[in-house]
Scaffold this motif. Structure first.
Motif, mmCIF file in Angstrom:
data_model
loop_
_atom_site.group_PDB
_atom_site.id
_atom_site.type_symbol
_atom_site.label_atom_id
_atom_site.label_comp_id
_atom_site.label_asym_id
_atom_site.label_seq_id
_atom_site.Cartn_x
_atom_site.Cartn_y
_atom_site.Cartn_z
ATOM 1 N N GLY A 1 0.732 -1.302 0.048
ATOM 2 C CA GLY A 1 0.053 -0.103 0.142
ATOM 3 C C GLY A 1 0.674 1.266 0.102
ATOM 4 O O GLY A 1 2.170 1.420 -0.424
ATOM 5 N N THR A 2 0.083 2.432 0.365
ATOM 6 C CA THR A 2 0.863 3.523 0.472
ATOM 7 C C THR A 2 1.851 3.613 1.254
ATOM 8 O O THR A 2 1.892 2.819 2.484
ATOM 9 N N TYR A 3 2.665 4.533 1.240
ATOM 10 C CA TYR A 3 3.591 4.933 2.562
ATOM 11 C C TYR A 3 2.900 4.897 3.849
ATOM 12 O O TYR A 3 3.327 4.316 4.933
ATOM 13 N N SER A 4 1.767 5.635 3.989
ATOM 14 C CA SER A 4 1.055 5.641 5.210
ATOM 15 C C SER A 4 0.727 4.417 5.892
ATOM 16 O O SER A 4 0.702 3.826 6.839
ATOM 17 N N GLN A 5 -0.068 3.601 4.845
ATOM 18 C CA GLN A 5 -0.391 2.209 5.224
ATOM 19 C C GLN A 5 0.612 1.365 5.657
ATOM 20 O O GLN A 5 0.576 0.545 6.513
ATOM 21 N N ARG A 6 1.725 1.538 4.863
ATOM 22 C CA ARG A 6 3.014 0.583 5.488
ATOM 23 C C ARG A 6 3.482 0.903 6.784
ATOM 24 O O ARG A 6 3.615 0.218 7.600
ATOM 25 N N ALA A 7 3.381 2.387 7.118
ATOM 26 C CA ALA A 7 3.875 2.943 8.458
ATOM 27 C C ALA A 7 2.855 2.178 9.270
ATOM 28 O O ALA A 7 3.412 1.857 10.405
ATOM 29 N N ILE A 8 1.717 2.255 9.062
ATOM 30 C CA ILE A 8 0.897 1.563 10.238
ATOM 31 C C ILE A 8 0.860 0.355 10.345
ATOM 32 O O ILE A 8 0.919 -0.305 11.549
ATOM 33 N N LEU A 9 1.204 -0.559 9.143
ATOM 34 C CA LEU A 9 1.380 -1.974 9.329
ATOM 35 C C LEU A 9 2.806 -2.201 10.248
ATOM 36 O O LEU A 9 2.880 -2.957 10.922
ATOM 37 N N ALA A 10 3.631 -1.580 9.970
ATOM 38 C CA ALA A 10 5.148 -1.357 10.638
ATOM 39 C C ALA A 10 4.893 -1.245 12.032
ATOM 40 O O ALA A 10 5.242 -1.858 13.064
ATOM 41 N N ALA A 11 4.260 -0.044 12.457
ATOM 42 C CA ALA A 11 3.887 0.461 13.796
ATOM 43 C C ALA A 11 3.058 -0.506 14.518
ATOM 44 O O ALA A 11 3.361 -0.842 15.667
ATOM 45 N N THR A 12 2.250 -1.219 13.901
ATOM 46 C CA THR A 12 1.354 -2.438 14.529
ATOM 47 C C THR A 12 2.104 -3.500 14.710
ATOM 48 O O THR A 12 2.173 -4.312 15.720
ATOM 49 N N ALA A 13 3.179 -4.084 14.142
ATOM 50 C CA ALA A 13 3.990 -5.164 14.393
ATOM 51 C C ALA A 13 5.138 -4.708 15.319
ATOM 52 O O ALA A 13 5.576 -5.797 16.062
ATOM 53 N N GLY A 14 5.188 -3.532 15.759
ATOM 54 C CA GLY A 14 6.227 -3.204 16.618
ATOM 55 C C GLY A 14 7.426 -2.323 16.094
ATOM 56 O O GLY A 14 8.521 -2.208 17.053
ATOM 57 N N ILE A 15 7.194 -1.424 15.277
ATOM 58 C CA ILE A 15 8.410 -0.558 14.860
ATOM 59 C C ILE A 15 8.085 0.718 15.643
ATOM 60 O O ILE A 15 6.950 1.306 15.824
ATOM 61 N N ASP A 16 9.142 1.295 16.319
ATOM 62 C CA ASP A 16 8.936 2.347 17.093
ATOM 63 C C ASP A 16 9.155 3.787 16.274
ATOM 64 O O ASP A 16 8.574 4.712 16.563
ATOM 65 N N LEU A 17 10.265 3.845 15.203
ATOM 66 C CA LEU A 17 10.409 4.966 14.526
ATOM 67 C C LEU A 17 10.284 4.541 13.009
ATOM 68 O O LEU A 17 10.957 3.412 12.594
ATOM 69 N N VAL A 18 9.584 5.105 12.115
ATOM 70 C CA VAL A 18 9.376 4.904 10.851
ATOM 71 C C VAL A 18 10.301 5.701 10.102
ATOM 72 O O VAL A 18 10.385 7.005 10.299
ATOM 73 N N LEU A 19 11.067 5.275 9.308
ATOM 74 C CA LEU A 19 12.188 5.951 8.450
ATOM 75 C C LEU A 19 11.539 6.296 7.142
ATOM 76 O O LEU A 19 11.360 5.382 5.966
ATOM 77 N N ALA A 20 11.181 7.661 7.236
ATOM 78 C CA ALA A 20 10.786 8.313 5.827
ATOM 79 C C ALA A 20 11.557 8.815 5.282
ATOM 80 O O ALA A 20 11.662 10.238 5.513
#
Ligand SMILES: *[C@@H]1O[C@H](CO)[C@@H](O)[C@H](O)[C@H]1NC(C)=O
Ligand SMILES: *[C@@H]1O[C@H](CO)[C@@H](O)[C@H](O)[C@H]1NC(C)=O
Length: 296
Positions: free
Chosen positions: A233-252
């Motif tokens: 998906g979009t960058y935002s969708q990817r970021a939400i998937l990452a945060a849900t899985a356990g990522i603290d900081l998303v590298l944009a």
């Protein structure tokens, strides 16, 4: 904030100082995380240390002391520009000449033992200067071939769970007990254990990294715009998937002024709507705040 070579002009120290001055007006009262990829050899965004590649350090006559010098050099170099986080070292154990990590000499060697020796010494020395280290790309890209570049394409690594744990993840055990501040998961899929890329995987981020290996620091994603994530998906969708899985900081890190703010808005909405778990998000903020408090 991540900096690339194109950001590092003759006035780079003044640019960093300007960002620090702007941040000083924030009521949060904590330093920014100011980061770059200063691995060594060809992968350096700043001129100067460490000039030796990981491969050359691993092949030197005293790898531990050479890696210590490289770590000290990297930390002091970052600090001299006002930066405080290095997105290095790489903990990959490469398998064949010309592999993805070996191609630019980014791996310290072909055995867990030499990679552990070098990365542990590098992390310890660099963090002693005051600059935080990041181990990447968990659980390892050592088996990726030259063409298996997650920046560009989806990558599947077919190693068994046993090989991942007894070869690729070995340096992480030592890095974590040395107190490495950040871990960056890879965007590769490890098909023997999960169908999701490591950085989107609850198995890798929670069961394995925080559970079995006991990591309590900050997780930071690899570039959210990576080609490996084209199916998510979009960058935002990817970021939400990452945060849900356990990522603290998303590298944009697309070097696009609106990418980060778009993602921040999407995460804020997902928290407000309850799509993201607020308890887990608060725990991530607590880890990030603890890291910022330790840095200058
Ligand atoms: C640094 O140099 C760039 C390019 O010349 C310029 O746009 C920017 O304003 C300068 N920043 C500072 C803080 O000196
Ligand atoms: C939210 O996260 C917390 C902390 O990780 C966890 O204990 C809890 O079960 C989660 N809640 C839901 C509804 O998933």
């Amino acid at each position: 904030m991540i900096f690339f070579g194109g950001n590092v002009g003759s006035n780079f120290s003044a640019v960093v100082a300007q960002l620090r001055a702007a941040n000083a007006k924030s009521p949060i009262g904590l330093p920014l995380l100011l980061m770059t990829d200063q691995e060594g050899g060809e992968i350096r965004r700043l001129p100067g240390e460490p000039t030796m590649s990981a491969k050359a350090i691993g092949a030197s006559s005293n790898p531990s002391s050479t890696a210590t010098s490289a770590g000290t050099g990297a930390g002091n170099n970052l600090l001299s520009y006002g930066l405080n986080v290095n997105l290095a070292p790489i903990l990959g154990v490469y398998r064949a000449a010309g592999d993805f990590l070996d191609y630019y000499e980014r791996s310290f060697g072909m055995t867990s033992s030499i990679v552990t020796t070098c990365t542990t010494a590098f992390i310890k020395a660099q963090q002693a200067t005051g600059a935080a280290a990041t181990t990447k790309h968990f659980p390892g890209l050592g088996a990726a071939t030259h063409a298996q570049n997650t920046d560009s394409v989806p990558v599947t690594i077919t190693l068994s769970k046993s090989t991942l744990q007894t070869v690729d993840e070995v340096p992480y055990t030592s890095a974590i007990s040395t107190g490495v501040k950040l871990v960056m998961p890879s965007w590769a899929v490890y098909s023997a254990v999960d169908s999701l890329p490591s950085g989107l995987s609850t198995y890798w981020l929670q069961t394995e990294l925080r559970g079995r290996l006991g990591f309590t620091g900050v997780t930071i994603s690899d570039a959210i715009e990576a080609g490996a994530l084209s199916a998510y998906g979009t960058y935002s969708q990817r970021a939400i998937l990452a945060a849900t899985a356990g990522i603290d900081l998303v590298l944009a890190s697309a070097q696009d002024a609106t990418q980060g703010s778009t993602i921040v808005s999407a995460i804020a909405s997902a928290l407000t709507s309850g799509q993201l778990n607020a308890t887990a998000a608060n725990a991530a903020v607590t880890r990030i705040t603890a890291l910022r408090k330790r840095l200058a």
